[in-house]
Design an enzyme around this catalytic site. Structure first.
Site, PDB file in Angstrom:
ATOM      1  N   CYS A 127     -18.717  40.399  33.798  1.00  0.00           N
ATOM      2  CA  CYS A 127     -19.659  39.968  34.758  1.00  0.00           C
ATOM      3  C   CYS A 127     -20.355  41.166  35.162  1.00  0.00           C
ATOM      4  CB  CYS A 127     -18.965  39.201  36.002  1.00  0.00           C
ATOM      5  SG  CYS A 127     -17.581  40.593  36.640  1.00  0.00           S
ATOM      6  N   SER A 128     -20.299  41.519  36.348  1.00  0.00           N
ATOM      7  CA  SER A 128     -21.101  43.018  36.712  1.00  0.00           C
ATOM      8  C   SER A 128     -20.106  44.074  36.508  1.00  0.00           C
ATOM      9  CB  SER A 128     -21.747  42.802  38.167  1.00  0.00           C
ATOM     10  OG  SER A 128     -22.595  44.119  38.457  1.00  0.00           O
ATOM     11  N   ARG A 170     -15.376  38.147  39.237  1.00  0.00           N
ATOM     12  CA  ARG A 170     -15.426  36.870  38.477  1.00  0.00           C
ATOM     13  C   ARG A 170     -15.020  36.797  37.213  1.00  0.00           C
ATOM     14  NH1 ARG A 170     -22.040  37.584  39.473  1.00  0.00           N
ATOM     15  NH2 ARG A 170     -21.296  39.612  39.489  1.00  0.00           N
TER      16      ARG A 170
END
Length: 1015
Positions: A945-946, A951
């Site tokens: 994800c980031s 997530r």
């Protein structure tokens, strides 16, 4: 002088707009103009050098010798229009003598189709007539006066036939009283005009003539009923009285042939434009009683007296005649026509003539009955016969052709002319008679009437004399003979055709024609064009006779002239001087020629040009459409071929040496992958590894290079699992208990937040050279659990990347690699990790930016290929499966080893930082797609994800728990599973909402699995 001013003003007030055209410039009344109409209805219209030609409607005056014979074909609609025009003209006081009437009726007849008749041969000798021209004129004058006197008492009936409005009748009456009657203008002519206007539109119910006779014979004249479609008049008018007499007169044909040059209407009927009405012989021959004192020539006096007696009975018994219908009146007329034919033969030939006609003399031997007291005296019979013949001759010349022809055309049940059977037999028995003057000049109607006059002369006398005249007339209605009844219809038609061929005249004279480009051509333009041709040939204009305009063409006949110019000379001169004629006339000449008028058929040039223009336009449009389709097809082909060509160039550029075996094998592999479709059956959980990209999307369309599409796959059934029903229900109850018991869920989350992994050191990630490689300092890899890169292949000669392997049940083979979104400085390290770890599936759970904050670097090419250190990434396809996620396929090539690999990226778009998806169903659907692509592989799945924790941890937790249940695990502890994940990477599942979402997603998937299991 034209019509008086009050008459014109009254005409303008009474006539509605556009009913009648404007009257042309008039000439003094009574002036006889060539080509005047109405000569069949009113005498005195034609000049001394003109003859009345029967045109099938009103009659037209033509100069002698008349050369132009034609009949108008009048439809019911045209008859109605003529009737209205005649009513209005008659109601306003106009007669046939008026030029305005001539102009209006000529305009009305101009649009009617014509049928041109074959004129008699000019070279055929005409036998002298029994009556000289002087006697004919004497008969005409005397007969006109006698007929006027005989019919003047019937004027109330003729006036009653005019059904014009009261205002029109009043205006007509005043106008007629105001002006003095002109020469030849009488009430009889005007009444006949009104009568024709009404009777021309009569129609009769269809039916055969045989049926009519069968219905007519059993009845008496007093029992006859009026025809339903006959005109309705006042009951006080003696309608049928006059109708019977007029019908009897109308059916009469003169017995003797006309002299040379005589063109009266009854003789013009020799060349009919249509088959005449049938006239059949009586079924049983009967004889008429002869008057007293005349035994020498019963045919000359007895029949005439009987006809006169019948006419007087018609006067005395109007009540019985009032019930007659139109068809019954026609029958009476035909009967009296036959009697009059017999009278004429008796007068002309006497007893020898009767013997020549095949009579056996039995008439002389028959009984002679006496007439009643109202019969004529013996000494006045011959004079009465003369007067009777004059009346019949007069009426035949004025009304005969019109009434009979109109009635024939309006009878839908009329049969074709049937030739009598005994005609051929009599001609063969008397060959000398075939050369007689009567047969040389006889027309179809005369042959018919003469043949049947013989049968009428041989009839037996009726039992009742004088007063029983109506009974005799009823019993002697024409009926089919036995010979004709037994003859087949085909034979009758053949005989009829043969008889007509014997009396057909020769072909009509050839006419010249000039076709112009103006349709319709105005009459004055046509005459001016003919005058130009006459001036060109230096001949008088009078040499061109019968100039007529037909559509775009003008036709003419060239009469004898001093210069001996013929029609062919005119045609040749017109062709040679075409340009000059076009300049002087202002018309464009398209065609010239010579031919029979009845065969002239001109194609309107405008229609021909329009058809040609339409054809050219349609051809151009068709060619344009075909060209457009070809261009579009070529453009599509070029675009697709160019795209494929660029792809082949990129793929061929992946290898340094085009001739190397690895490059050839790689190209062959690409072709196989693009052409192979996935198998229909799902793969088992332990099938061999398949490297085909197409097999990864067996439930969707096959991806094509640079293609984008969208499809929903939620209807797909969940992956089959080994979980039994009892275990599934137990797990589902556990999940629902956690979700409903908020306190329990809160306590579990607090315990997870307090959990500390051991060991948890991150010294390598905190080194100075590695700090720029970390996106978030809160999520650093553990030293004991991080992915190690080969430093010799790294562009920074470092083995560090912020990525952690996630073990499931096998510590030697990680199931996942959780990593952060690549930074611009770590893109090459990311693709190196993908290559060295053998990954083929990448799960991306973040958009590239959120609220202007960069979440992940765009580490793949949008189109074509990009080079990251020694790794070349080529975008093969991109498929938008739904609004929440899309799928991309890449070819990853190691430039050092020239090896390639297919990598698939699943990008979930609707999951934002520290949040949850809007629906667990979309994430579960996304997971099914990922697992279907990954099924059967042993390499780890890269999830990022980031920061690679919140997530990514939630997705890994859901997938790991569901995989355990699918493998048949009896106990599930989601909190313990999350602690296991945090032992390998810090910060997995960052918020309580994410943890609760994981429980909800697991419960929903278990419920779907239970529904799919067999009950």
């Amino acid at each position: 002088m034209g019509p008086p001013l009050p008459l014109l003003l009254l005409l303008l007030l009474l006539l509605p707009p556009r009913v009648l055209p404007a009257a042309p410039s008039s000439v003094p009344r009574g002036r006889q103009l060539p080509g005047r109409l109405g000569c069949l209805l009113e005498e005195g219209l034609c000049g001394a050098s003109e003859a009345c030609v029967n045109d099938g409607v009103f009659g037209r005056c033509q100069k002698v010798p008349a050369m132009d014979f034609y009949r108008y074909e009048v439809s019911p609609v045209a008859l109605q229009r003529l009737r209205v025009a005649l009513q209005k003209l008659s109601g306003t006081g106009f007669t046939w003598q008026d030029d305005y009437t001539q102009y209006v009726m000529d305009q009305e007849l101009a649009d009617l189709p014509k049928t041109y008749l074959r004129r008699p041969e000019a070279s055929s000798p005409a036998r002298p007539s029994k009556h000289s021209v002087g006697s004919e004129r004497r008969y005409s004058r005397e007969g006109g006066a006698a007929l006027a006197n005989a019919l003047r008492r019937h004027l109330p009936f003729l006036e009653a036939l005019s059904q014009a409005p009261a205002s029109d009748v009043l205006a007509r009456t005043h106008t007629a009283q105001d002006r003095p009657p002109a020469e030849g203008d009488d009430r009889f002519s005007e009444s006949i005009l009104t009568y024709v206007a009404h009777t021309s539109a009569l129609t009769y119910p269809p039916g055969s003539r045989t049926q009519l006779r069968e219905d007519l014979l059993p009845r008496t004249l007093g029992q006859l009923q009026p025809d339903e479609l006959s005109p309705k008049v006042d009951s006080g008018v003696d309608r049928h009285h006059l109708m019977a007499a007029l019908s009897a007169y109308a059916a009469q044909r003169p017995p003797a042939p006309p002299g040379e040059g005589s063109l009266e209407p009854q003789y013009l009927l020799r060349a009919p434009s249509r088959m005449p009405r049938p006239l059949l012989a009586p079924a049983a021959p009967q004889k008429w009683p002869s008057p007293l004192g005349d035994s020498e020539d019963p045919s000359s006096t007895g029949d005439g007296a009987r006809i006169h007696t019948l006419l007087k009975d018609l006067q005395r018994q109007p009540a019985e005649v009032r019930g007659l219908s139109g068809l019954e009146l026609d029958g009476m007329a035909e009967l009296m026509a036959g009697l009059m034919q017999g009278v004429d033969h008796g007068v002309a030939r006497g007893s020898p003539g009767r013997a020549a006609l095949g009579e056996s003399g039995e008439q002389a031997d028959g009984p002679k009955a006496t007439l009643r007291g109202d019969s004529f005296p013996d000494d006045g019979v011959q004079d009465d016969d003369d007067r009777l013949y004059q009346e019949v001759h007069r009426l035949s010349a004025t009304l005969g052709g019109l009434l009979q022809d109109h009635g024939s055309r309006l009878l839908p049940g009329a049969l074709p002319f049937a030739r009598p059977l005994d005609m051929e037999r009599k001609k063969s028995e008397h060959p000398e008679s075939s050369l007689s003057s009567e047969e040389e000049t006889a027309g179809v109607e005369n042959v018919k009437s003469q043949t049947y006059s013989k049968d009428l002369l041989g009839q037996q006398p009726h039992s009742e004399p004088g007063a029983a005249a109506f009974g005799e007339l009823q019993n002697q209605m024409p009926g089919p003979s036995k010979e004709e009844q037994s003859l087949p219809a085909g034979a009758q038609e053949a005989l009829s055709d043969g008889l007509q061929l014997e009396v057909q005249p020769s072909e009509e004279e050839a006419r010249g024609y000039i076709v112009t480009d103006r349709d319709p051509l105005r009459p004055e333009e046509g005459r001016r064009l003919v005058e130009d041709v006459a001036r060109l040939l230096q001949v008088p204009s009078s040499a061109f006779a019968d100039v007529e305009v037909l559509g775009p063409a003008v036709t003419f006949k060239v009469s004898a002239n001093v210069q001996n110019v013929t029609t062919e000379d005119v045609e040749k001169a017109t062709v040679d001087n075409k340009d000059k004629l076009e300049e002087t006339s202002g018309l464009k000449i398209l065609q010239t020629g010579v031919g029979s008028k009845s065969k002239l058929k001109f194609l309107p040039p405008q229609a021909e040009q329009e058809d040609s223009t339409k054809f050219i336009a349609l051809t151009l449009v068709s060619l344009a459409c075909i060209l457009g389709v070809l261009l579009a097809s070529g453009l599509i082909y070029c675009l697709r071929h160019s795209s494929q060509h660029r792809l082949k160039e990129k793929l061929s550029g992946l290898g340094g040496d085009p001739g190397a075996d690895a490059t050839a094998a790689y190209q062959e592999l690409c072709r196989q992958r693009m052409a192979t479709r996935p198998p229909d059956r799902p793969e088992g959980p332990h099938t061999s590894r398949i490297s085909s990209v197409s097999s990864q999307f067996s439930d969707g369309p096959i991806p094509s290079p640079s293609a984008r599409s969208s499809a929903s796959s939620w209807s797909e059934e969940p992956v089959q699992s080994n979980m039994d029903i009892s275990t599934g229900h137990m797990i589902l109850s556990y999940m629902e208990d956690h979700l409903k018991n908020k306190n329990r869920l809160e306590k579990e989350w607090e315990a997870l937040c307090a959990y500390q992994a051991e060991p948890n050191s991150s010294f390598v990630a905190q080194r100075e050279e590695n700090v720029p490689k970390n996106r978030s300092l809160a999520v650093l890899t553990y030293d004991h659990s991080r992915v190690l890169l080969k430093a010799e292949n790294s562009h920074s000669h470092s083995d560090y990347i912020n990525a952690s392997p996630i073990m499931d049940h096998d510590p030697r083979n990680p199931a996942y690699i959780a990593t952060q979104g690549p930074l611009p400085a770590t893109v090459a390290d990311f693709w190196q990790m993908v290559w060295e770890s053998g990954c083929v599936v990448i799960v991306m759970l973040t958009p590239l930016a959120e609220n202007g904050v960069r979440q992940c670097y765009h580490y793949w090419p949008d189109e074509g290929s990009n080079l990251y250190h020694i790794y070349e990434v080529n975008l093969v396809s991109e498929h938008i499966w739904c609004e929440d996620f899309l799928v991309r396929s890449f070819y990853l090539k190691n430039l050092q080893t020239n090896e390639t690999r297919t990598v698939t990226q699943f990008h979930f778009l609707s999951w934002y930082d520290r949040g949850v998806p809007s629906s667990s169903r979309s994430l579960l659907d996304f997971r099914r797609k990922v697992n279907k692509c990954y099924r059967g592989r042993s390499c780890p799945i890269i999830v990022h994800c980031s920061d690679g924790a919140g997530r990514s941890g939630t997705y890994v937790l859901i997938d790991m728990v569901l995989n355990k249940m699918a493998k048949g695990a009896k106990e599930i502890d989601i909190a313990a599973t999350l602690e296991h994940l945090r032992d390998q990477r810090p910060g997995m599942v960052q918020t309580k909402e994410q943890f609760e979402f994981a429980l909800t997603a697991v419960a929903e998937e278990v419920n779907a699995i239970l529904k799919a299991l067999p009950q």
